[in-house]
Write a protein that holds these residues in place. Structure first.
Motif, PDB file in Angstrom:
ATOM      1  N   ILE A  55      -3.232   0.215   2.117  1.00 51.35           N
ATOM      2  CA  ILE A  55      -2.380   0.451   0.949  1.00 51.35           C
ATOM      3  C   ILE A  55      -2.116   1.948   0.871  1.00 51.35           C
ATOM      4  O   ILE A  55      -3.025   2.750   1.040  1.00 51.35           O
ATOM      5  CB  ILE A  55      -3.051  -0.042  -0.355  1.00 51.35           C
ATOM      6  CG1 ILE A  55      -3.142  -1.574  -0.362  1.00 51.35           C
ATOM      7  CG2 ILE A  55      -2.284   0.435  -1.586  1.00 51.35           C
ATOM      8  CD1 ILE A  55      -3.831  -2.137  -1.583  1.00 51.35           C
ATOM      9  N   SER A  83       6.638  -2.989   0.043  1.00 49.34           N
ATOM     10  CA  SER A  83       6.687  -1.829  -0.833  1.00 49.34           C
ATOM     11  C   SER A  83       6.929  -2.288  -2.257  1.00 49.34           C
ATOM     12  O   SER A  83       7.769  -3.166  -2.509  1.00 49.34           O
ATOM     13  CB  SER A  83       7.815  -0.870  -0.430  1.00 49.34           C
ATOM     14  OG  SER A  83       7.419  -0.027   0.612  1.00 49.34           O
ATOM     15  N   ILE A 129       4.214   2.055  -3.951  1.00 44.58           N
ATOM     16  CA  ILE A 129       2.981   1.698  -3.252  1.00 44.58           C
ATOM     17  C   ILE A 129       3.359   0.814  -2.074  1.00 44.58           C
ATOM     18  O   ILE A 129       3.984  -0.235  -2.256  1.00 44.58           O
ATOM     19  CB  ILE A 129       2.001   0.943  -4.165  1.00 44.58           C
ATOM     20  CG1 ILE A 129       1.715   1.751  -5.435  1.00 44.58           C
ATOM     21  CG2 ILE A 129       0.699   0.648  -3.426  1.00 44.58           C
ATOM     22  CD1 ILE A 129       0.872   1.001  -6.448  1.00 44.58           C
ATOM     23  N   MET A 131       2.161  -1.376   1.443  1.00 41.85           N
ATOM     24  CA  MET A 131       1.018  -2.121   1.976  1.00 41.85           C
ATOM     25  C   MET A 131       1.362  -2.643   3.359  1.00 41.85           C
ATOM     26  O   MET A 131       2.458  -3.174   3.581  1.00 41.85           O
ATOM     27  CB  MET A 131       0.638  -3.286   1.058  1.00 41.85           C
ATOM     28  CG  MET A 131      -0.510  -4.125   1.615  1.00 41.85           C
ATOM     29  SD  MET A 131      -1.272  -5.239   0.397  1.00 41.85           S
ATOM     30  CE  MET A 131       0.093  -6.280  -0.030  1.00 41.85           C
ATOM     31  N   LEU A 167      -2.125  -4.155  -6.447  1.00 36.02           N
ATOM     32  CA  LEU A 167      -1.791  -2.885  -5.806  1.00 36.02           C
ATOM     33  C   LEU A 167      -1.996  -1.715  -6.759  1.00 36.02           C
ATOM     34  O   LEU A 167      -2.553  -0.673  -6.369  1.00 36.02           O
ATOM     35  CB  LEU A 167      -0.340  -2.918  -5.322  1.00 36.02           C
ATOM     36  CG  LEU A 167      -0.026  -3.871  -4.164  1.00 36.02           C
ATOM     37  CD1 LEU A 167       1.470  -3.868  -3.862  1.00 36.02           C
ATOM     38  CD2 LEU A 167      -0.818  -3.488  -2.919  1.00 36.02           C
ATOM     39  N   ARG A 168      -1.562  -1.873  -8.001  1.00 29.85           N
ATOM     40  CA  ARG A 168      -1.724  -0.782  -8.974  1.00 29.85           C
ATOM     41  C   ARG A 168      -3.196  -0.504  -9.254  1.00 29.85           C
ATOM     42  O   ARG A 168      -3.629   0.649  -9.262  1.00 29.85           O
ATOM     43  CB  ARG A 168      -0.997  -1.133 -10.278  1.00 29.85           C
ATOM     44  CG  ARG A 168       0.523  -1.134 -10.190  1.00 29.85           C
ATOM     45  CD  ARG A 168       1.131  -1.232 -11.580  1.00 29.85           C
ATOM     46  NE  ARG A 168       2.568  -1.338 -11.543  1.00 29.85           N
ATOM     47  CZ  ARG A 168       3.244  -2.487 -11.630  1.00 29.85           C
ATOM     48  NH1 ARG A 168       2.584  -3.630 -11.762  1.00 29.85           N
ATOM     49  NH2 ARG A 168       4.564  -2.507 -11.606  1.00 29.85           N
ATOM     50  N   THR A 170      -5.936  -1.373  -7.501  1.00 28.88           N
ATOM     51  CA  THR A 170      -6.674  -0.889  -6.337  1.00 28.88           C
ATOM     52  C   THR A 170      -6.378   0.581  -6.083  1.00 28.88           C
ATOM     53  O   THR A 170      -7.272   1.355  -5.764  1.00 28.88           O
ATOM     54  CB  THR A 170      -6.323  -1.725  -5.096  1.00 28.88           C
ATOM     55  OG1 THR A 170      -6.577  -3.117  -5.358  1.00 28.88           O
ATOM     56  CG2 THR A 170      -7.153  -1.298  -3.903  1.00 28.88           C
ATOM     57  N   SER A 171      -5.105   0.966  -6.249  1.00 29.63           N
ATOM     58  CA  SER A 171      -4.730   2.374  -6.074  1.00 29.63           C
ATOM     59  C   SER A 171      -5.386   3.242  -7.131  1.00 29.63           C
ATOM     60  O   SER A 171      -5.884   4.341  -6.833  1.00 29.63           O
ATOM     61  CB  SER A 171      -3.207   2.525  -6.154  1.00 29.63           C
ATOM     62  OG  SER A 171      -2.561   1.750  -5.170  1.00 29.63           O
ATOM     63  N   ALA A 189      -6.056  -9.361  -0.825  1.00 30.40           N
ATOM     64  CA  ALA A 189      -4.708  -8.933  -0.464  1.00 30.40           C
ATOM     65  C   ALA A 189      -4.004  -9.986   0.374  1.00 30.40           C
ATOM     66  O   ALA A 189      -2.848 -10.354   0.105  1.00 30.40           O
ATOM     67  CB  ALA A 189      -4.765  -7.597   0.287  1.00 30.40           C
TER      68      ALA A 189
END
Length: 325
Positions: A55, A83, A129, A131, A167-168, A170-171, A189
């Motif tokens: 990611i 993306s 983001i 991946m 994604l948000r 985890t980032s 994921a």
């Protein structure tokens, strides 16, 4: 999880664009990049690697990405790239397809196909983001990939919303994870991307029973968190909302740390605890805060709070807010 960070401000101005092009080519696949901002290029990119999945949250000045047949023949990692645009749109051309994605939709790329992608809007930086997932771990055929690339992949509803949330978070919470969490994060994921693809293609048979179970559990957990304020949030209500029996719902949680009811209670207590520690909630009574998070019996709430945190709600609020500057 392994995290690396790149910022163009840390290298000489004349080297920034070339170094970022090299980094993106390593992260995704070899690409040619063009930009009207070469002379003063700015970008920030974090790379989070867990298992086979990568990611990369990023912000950069507008760029034109190109992947040619020659570059594909030279090097193809055979990955799927998704993306999630957060600020600024992405527009891509794949053969006869001309697709655009904004914050409400994912942008899909196949490393084995030529592409042209335009990012950003005028002089405004693009934030998103990305991946990368190996195609080998996904239930994909070339025909399915063709169909997926011709369709919109929503990021604001269903499995798309769950994937965007993953994604948000985890980032944002990367520092909270340990190396032992890599396999679990990678599995989540892959399951979420597989479920999004299967739902888009109406091909749920491509998911394994275990992937079905894990993605249903994610949907249920997300539903619970969205409805904690509702006192009527019960296993029968949750089961009905997901078109499963109550017994099936309970089986979903058999391998989890909590039962359904215990998960609801723990999440509600945690929201109350955060409110009690927040000085901006000082005007609300304890009863109001408890009711806000679905506790309709105050005596039961105080007993559960003390059992969980070792203090009464009143004492917890007093101690924590007295420490606030």
């Amino acid at each position: 999880m392994i995290e690396t960070v790149f910022q163009t401000d840390s290298v000489p101005k004349e080297d920034r664009f070339d170094m970022w092009q090299e980094l993106v080519s390593r992260t995704h696949a070899p690409l040619m990049l063009e930009s009207t901002h070469k002379t003063d290029f700015r970008a920030v990119q974090r790379i989070l690697t867990f298992g086979e999945v990568t990611i990369w949250p990023t912000t950069f000045k507008p760029v034109h990405f190109v992947r040619t047949p020659r570059l594909i023949r030279a090097s193809d990692p055979e990955t799927v790239h998704l993306s999630l645009p957060l600020k600024g749109a992405l527009r891509g051309v794949h053969g006869d397809l001309d697709l655009a994605s904004g914050p409400d939709a994912f942008f899909l790329l196949d490393s084995s196909r030529p592409l042209r992608v335009l990012s950003g809007d005028g002089d405004l930086a693009h934030t998103g983001i990305g991946m990368e997932i190996p195609k080998a771990v996904l239930p994909l055929t070339r025909g399915k990939m063709d169909a997926l690339m011709a369709r919109q992949l929503p990021a604001s509803s269903g499995f798309g919303a769950l994937l965007a949330q993953f994604l948000r978070r985890t980032s944002r919470d990367a520092a909270c994870y340990q190396s032992s969490d890599a396999h679990r994060l990678s599995t989540l994921a892959v399951d979420l991307v597989s479920a999004l693809f299967a739902h888009t293609l109406e091909d749920h048979r491509s998911l394994t029973p275990e992937a079905h179970r894990r993605t249903l559990l994610l949907r249920v957990r997300s539903f619970i968190l969205q409805h904690l304020h509702n006192p009527a949030l019960t296993p029968p209500m949750i089961a009905a909302a997901h078109h499963v029996s109550v017994s099936h719902l309970h089986r979903l949680f058999q391998e989890e740390e909590d039962t359904v009811a215990a998960f609801i209670r723990r999440q509600r207590l945690e929201r109350v605890r955060l409110d009690l520690a927040d000085s901006t909630s000082s005007s609300r009574s304890l009863q109001q805060i408890a009711a806000r998070w679905g506790f309709d019996y105050y005596v039961s709430f105080t007993r559960a709070f003390r059992s969980c945190y070792g203090l009464t709600p009143h004492d917890y609020r007093h101690i924590n807010q007295s420490l606030t500057p």
